[in-house]
Design an enzyme around this catalytic site. Structure first.
Site, PDB file in Angstrom:
ATOM      1  N   GLU A 157       0.851  -1.198   0.000  1.00 19.11           N
ATOM      2  CA  GLU A 157       0.000   0.000   0.000  1.00 19.11           C
ATOM      3  C   GLU A 157       0.880   1.239   0.000  1.00 19.11           C
ATOM      4  OE1 GLU A 157      -2.756   2.499   3.121  1.00 19.11           O
ATOM      5  OE2 GLU A 157      -2.772   0.309   3.293  1.00 19.11           O
TER       6      GLU A 157
ATOM      7  N   ARG B 195       0.185  10.381   0.307  1.00 18.73           N
ATOM      8  CA  ARG B 195       0.499  11.459   1.256  1.00 18.73           C
ATOM      9  C   ARG B 195       1.612  12.368   0.753  1.00 18.73           C
ATOM     10  NH1 ARG B 195       0.932   7.925   6.861  1.00 18.73           N
ATOM     11  NH2 ARG B 195      -0.982   6.698   6.562  1.00 18.73           N
TER      12      ARG B 195
ATOM     13  N   THR C 116      -4.614   6.021   1.816  1.00 21.27           N
ATOM     14  CA  THR C 116      -5.024   7.405   2.079  1.00 21.27           C
ATOM     15  C   THR C 116      -5.860   7.946   0.920  1.00 21.27           C
ATOM     16  OG1 THR C 116      -2.830   7.627   3.130  1.00 21.27           O
ATOM     17  CG2 THR C 116      -4.238   9.543   3.167  1.00 21.27           C
TER      18      THR C 116
ATOM     19  N   LYS D 222     -11.051  -1.615   6.518  1.00 22.36           N
ATOM     20  CA  LYS D 222      -9.871  -1.244   7.283  1.00 22.36           C
ATOM     21  C   LYS D 222     -10.344  -0.724   8.641  1.00 22.36           C
ATOM     22  CE  LYS D 222      -6.145   2.223   7.228  1.00 22.36           C
ATOM     23  NZ  LYS D 222      -5.379   3.143   6.362  1.00 22.36           N
TER      24      LYS D 222
END
Length: 206
Positions: A39, A43, A67, A127
């Site tokens: 993953e 960011r 994100t 998640k």
């Protein structure tokens, strides 16, 4: 690739890259260590280029985007080559965009109501974030009886020491973490260390 992100590996490395040039050697080290699902979090400005580099250059890797917080993030990540999507939370528009992308996805939850709302929408894999701050294994254990159909990838504050206690839970398919990609190792381009830490993480079982 399995349609379930949770079944790719017991541990999902959560990667933050500031230099896309590090993406391929980092991914190769993780794959060599037994962690093919990666993953890359959205960011940093380098994130999409890093995803594209891994998608193009590491055939054994299953690269995803983390994100993910907007429909634009979904579109950009999939265009870059992301094969799964992970969000820290969710809204109806974001959920619609992730579902429409055709890529497997893990929407983030931290409350029982959020879990129930996703189950109403046919989503059973999520998640759990931020895992440690939101109640950890005690919270997830409490969810397992009333909501056994929900499966989770807890992420946030999890370490090599705490991961096995999460993986032992019946409603946890995998855990997310960054301990196998420490910032100092990435900065030093110490890919051998990353591979060793990945191998140790891949061996974790509940």
């Amino acid at each position: 690739m399995t349609s379930s992100v949770l079944d790719l590996a017991p541990v999902l490395p959560v990667v933050v890259l500031t230099d896309a040039a590090d993406a391929v050697p980092l991914a190769r080290a993780l794959v060599a260590g037994g962690l093919p699902a990666i993953e890359v979090t959205l960011r940093t400005p380098a994130a999409l280029d890093a995803i594209a580099a891994i998608a193009d250059g590491v055939s054994d890797a299953v690269v995803g985007a983390g994100t993910v917080i907007s429909a634009r993030n979904v579109a950009d990540a999939v265009a870059a080559g992301a094969r799964f999507l992970v969000s820290p939370g969710w809204t109806d528009p974001l959920l619609d965009a992730m579902r429409a992308s055709g890529a497997p996805f893990l929407p983030g939850v931290s409350t029982t109501s959020e879990v129930v709302a996703l189950l109403e929408r046919g989503v059973t894999e999520m998640k759990f974030f931020p895992a440690e701050a939101a109640g950890g294994t005690v919270y997830l254990t409490a969810l397992s009886s009333p909501l056994p159909q929900a499966r989770f990838c807890p992420t946030g504050g999890i370490s090599a020491a705490s991961a096995p206690s999460y993986l032992a839970l019946s409603n946890v398919g995998s855990v997310g973490g960054s301990w196998m990609v420490p910032a100092d190792a990435v900065a030093a381009k110490d890919w051998a260390r990353v591979e060793r830490l990945a191998r140790e993480a891949a061996a974790l079982r509940g």
